[in-house]
Scaffold this motif. Structure first.
Motif, mmCIF file in Angstrom:
data_model
loop_
_atom_site.group_PDB
_atom_site.id
_atom_site.type_symbol
_atom_site.label_atom_id
_atom_site.label_comp_id
_atom_site.label_asym_id
_atom_site.label_seq_id
_atom_site.Cartn_x
_atom_site.Cartn_y
_atom_site.Cartn_z
ATOM 1 N N MET A 114 0.853 -1.192 0.000
ATOM 2 C CA MET A 114 0.000 0.000 0.000
ATOM 3 C C MET A 114 0.879 1.229 0.000
ATOM 4 S SD MET A 114 -1.552 2.763 1.646
ATOM 5 C CE MET A 114 -1.016 2.634 3.326
ATOM 6 N N ILE A 115 0.463 2.230 -0.784
ATOM 7 C CA ILE A 115 1.113 3.539 -0.797
ATOM 8 C C ILE A 115 0.023 4.586 -0.625
ATOM 9 C CG2 ILE A 115 2.334 5.255 -2.213
ATOM 10 C CD1 ILE A 115 3.824 2.919 -3.538
ATOM 11 N N ALA A 116 0.304 5.605 0.205
ATOM 12 C CA ALA A 116 -0.604 6.737 0.359
ATOM 13 C C ALA A 116 0.177 8.019 0.113
ATOM 14 C CB ALA A 116 -1.219 6.754 1.754
ATOM 15 N N GLU A 117 -0.448 8.941 -0.595
ATOM 16 C CA GLU A 117 0.136 10.256 -0.835
ATOM 17 C C GLU A 117 -0.840 11.312 -0.337
ATOM 18 O OE1 GLU A 117 3.129 10.757 -1.724
ATOM 19 O OE2 GLU A 117 3.779 9.205 -3.130
ATOM 20 N N VAL A 118 -0.316 12.321 0.364
ATOM 21 C CA VAL A 118 -1.100 13.486 0.772
ATOM 22 C C VAL A 118 -0.939 14.513 -0.339
ATOM 23 C CG1 VAL A 118 -1.452 15.271 2.511
ATOM 24 C CG2 VAL A 118 -0.710 12.971 3.207
ATOM 25 N N LEU A 119 -2.048 14.917 -0.924
ATOM 26 C CA LEU A 119 -2.016 15.786 -2.093
ATOM 27 C C LEU A 119 -1.745 17.237 -1.715
ATOM 28 C CD1 LEU A 119 -5.134 14.383 -3.971
ATOM 29 C CD2 LEU A 119 -2.726 13.767 -4.317
ATOM 30 N N SER A 120 -0.919 17.884 -2.527
ATOM 31 C CA SER A 120 -0.708 19.324 -2.409
ATOM 32 C C SER A 120 -1.006 19.938 -3.770
ATOM 33 C CB SER A 120 0.729 19.627 -1.979
ATOM 34 O OG SER A 120 1.628 19.271 -3.013
ATOM 35 N N TYR A 127 -3.676 2.023 -3.412
ATOM 36 C CA TYR A 127 -3.147 3.389 -3.501
ATOM 37 C C TYR A 127 -4.189 4.332 -2.923
ATOM 38 C CZ TYR A 127 -0.813 7.438 -5.697
ATOM 39 O OH TYR A 127 -0.163 8.625 -5.944
ATOM 40 N N ILE A 128 -3.769 5.179 -1.973
ATOM 41 C CA ILE A 128 -4.657 6.102 -1.276
ATOM 42 C C ILE A 128 -4.179 7.530 -1.532
ATOM 43 C CG2 ILE A 128 -5.603 6.800 0.966
ATOM 44 C CD1 ILE A 128 -6.336 3.919 0.242
ATOM 45 N N LEU A 129 -5.115 8.398 -1.949
ATOM 46 C CA LEU A 129 -4.824 9.824 -2.125
ATOM 47 C C LEU A 129 -5.635 10.602 -1.100
ATOM 48 C CD1 LEU A 129 -4.981 10.003 -6.017
ATOM 49 C CD2 LEU A 129 -2.927 10.020 -4.577
ATOM 50 N N ILE A 130 -4.956 11.438 -0.318
ATOM 51 C CA ILE A 130 -5.599 12.186 0.755
ATOM 52 C C ILE A 130 -5.433 13.680 0.491
ATOM 53 C CG2 ILE A 130 -5.730 12.538 3.251
ATOM 54 C CD1 ILE A 130 -4.194 9.840 3.543
ATOM 55 N N ASP A 131 -6.544 14.379 0.346
ATOM 56 C CA ASP A 131 -6.532 15.823 0.107
ATOM 57 C C ASP A 131 -6.225 16.542 1.420
ATOM 58 O OD1 ASP A 131 -7.339 18.569 -0.391
ATOM 59 O OD2 ASP A 131 -8.426 17.798 -2.135
ATOM 60 N N GLN A 132 -5.377 17.551 1.380
ATOM 61 C CA GLN A 132 -5.070 18.290 2.612
ATOM 62 C C GLN A 132 -5.869 19.588 2.748
ATOM 63 O OE1 GLN A 132 -1.310 20.551 2.999
ATOM 64 N NE2 GLN A 132 -0.744 19.660 1.008
ATOM 65 N N TYR A 133 -6.660 19.945 1.728
ATOM 66 C CA TYR A 133 -7.389 21.212 1.749
ATOM 67 C C TYR A 133 -8.876 21.035 2.057
ATOM 68 C CZ TYR A 133 -3.065 22.327 -0.625
ATOM 69 O OH TYR A 133 -1.745 22.444 -0.946
ATOM 70 N N THR A 134 -9.365 19.819 1.928
ATOM 71 C CA THR A 134 -10.756 19.500 2.222
ATOM 72 C C THR A 134 -10.819 18.025 2.607
ATOM 73 O OG1 THR A 134 -13.024 19.585 1.373
ATOM 74 C CG2 THR A 134 -11.318 18.941 -0.181
ATOM 75 N N MET A 135 -11.855 17.615 3.295
ATOM 76 C CA MET A 135 -11.979 16.221 3.694
ATOM 77 C C MET A 135 -12.371 15.385 2.476
ATOM 78 S SD MET A 135 -13.865 14.656 7.028
ATOM 79 C CE MET A 135 -12.886 15.701 8.085
ATOM 80 N N HIS A 136 -11.385 14.734 1.906
ATOM 81 C CA HIS A 136 -11.604 13.968 0.676
ATOM 82 C C HIS A 136 -10.491 12.933 0.524
ATOM 83 C CE1 HIS A 136 -11.719 13.593 -3.892
ATOM 84 N NE2 HIS A 136 -12.840 13.066 -3.446
ATOM 85 N N VAL A 137 -10.864 11.664 0.533
ATOM 86 C CA VAL A 137 -9.905 10.566 0.387
ATOM 87 C C VAL A 137 -10.350 9.698 -0.780
ATOM 88 C CG1 VAL A 137 -8.919 8.500 1.475
ATOM 89 C CG2 VAL A 137 -9.330 10.570 2.843
ATOM 90 N N GLU A 138 -9.396 9.343 -1.634
ATOM 91 C CA GLU A 138 -9.663 8.442 -2.758
ATOM 92 C C GLU A 138 -8.877 7.154 -2.546
ATOM 93 O OE1 GLU A 138 -9.543 10.552 -6.697
ATOM 94 O OE2 GLU A 138 -8.899 12.186 -5.381
#
Length: 194
Positions: free
Chosen positions: A107-113, A137-148
């Motif tokens: 598993m890889i997760a990235e916090v989006l900027s 694969y997990i993408l986590i938005d840092q500006y709003t609550m939103h995870v893909e």
């Protein structure tokens, strides 16, 4: 008149020699060395929250959780990179001849900027999909609550799920772990004063 600057290309060995002695982290993409930018408080808070939940949930299980500074080698794309979060099932598999670079995340997760979002969604995800062990694969938005969430099914198709509410739970497909979005986003300030 503008003079084009010639791009210098490095071998993986040259990059690793420079990287070990560097004060900053750099990614390596098929011969090109790219300095990594620093993170925001939200980025660091989210990555730390996610890491803490995973590390606790997977204790005494055959998985290792890594955050930010662990280098990953993607041989099919000739990329060295530093994912925000990685889970690796034991045993650790190292890049040949190295003891500081791993190759087998599940598993890889990235916090989006703003500066990395497009690359994390497109080129990086395409590169990560070449890793045979990768299942999620997990993408986590840092500006709003939103995870893909993207996870690989048995027939090698990637399935997509989206999470947008603090009461929603992210059920990981690659490891036995369930995480509330409220826990991922704990202490994250979506309205920082500028």
């Amino acid at each position: 008149m503008t003079i084009a600057q010639e791009t210098r290309y490095y071998s993986p060995a040259e990059y690793l020699e420079l990287e070990v002695n560097s004060d900053i982290r750099n990614e390596y993409i098929d011969g090109v060395i790219i300095p990594m930018t620093g993170g925001t408080p939200n980025h660091n808070q989210i990555a730390g929250n996610f890491y803490a939940v995973l590390n606790f949930a997977l204790k005494r299980q055959p998985y290792r959780v890594f955050i930010t500074d662990q280098r990953l080698w993607i041989p099919d794309k000739r990329i060295h990179t530093y994912p925000d979060i990685m889970i690796i099932q034991n045993p650790l598999v190292y890049e040949e001849g190295r003891k500081d670079t791993l190759t087998n995340p599940v598993m890889i997760a990235e916090v989006l900027s703003k500066s990395t979002s497009s690359n994390d969604r497109d080129q990086k995800f395409a590169a990560y999909r070449t890793i045979p062990t990768l299942q999620e694969y997990i993408l986590i938005d840092q500006y709003t609550m939103h995870v893909e969430q993207f996870w690989k099914s048995d027939n090698n198709k990637w399935i997509f799920s989206e999470f947008i509410d603090e009461n929603m739970s992210l059920n990981l497909a690659s490891v036995p772990c369930q995480i509330l979005l409220a826990d991922i986003y704990d202490k994250v300030d979506f309205n920082p004063e500028l």
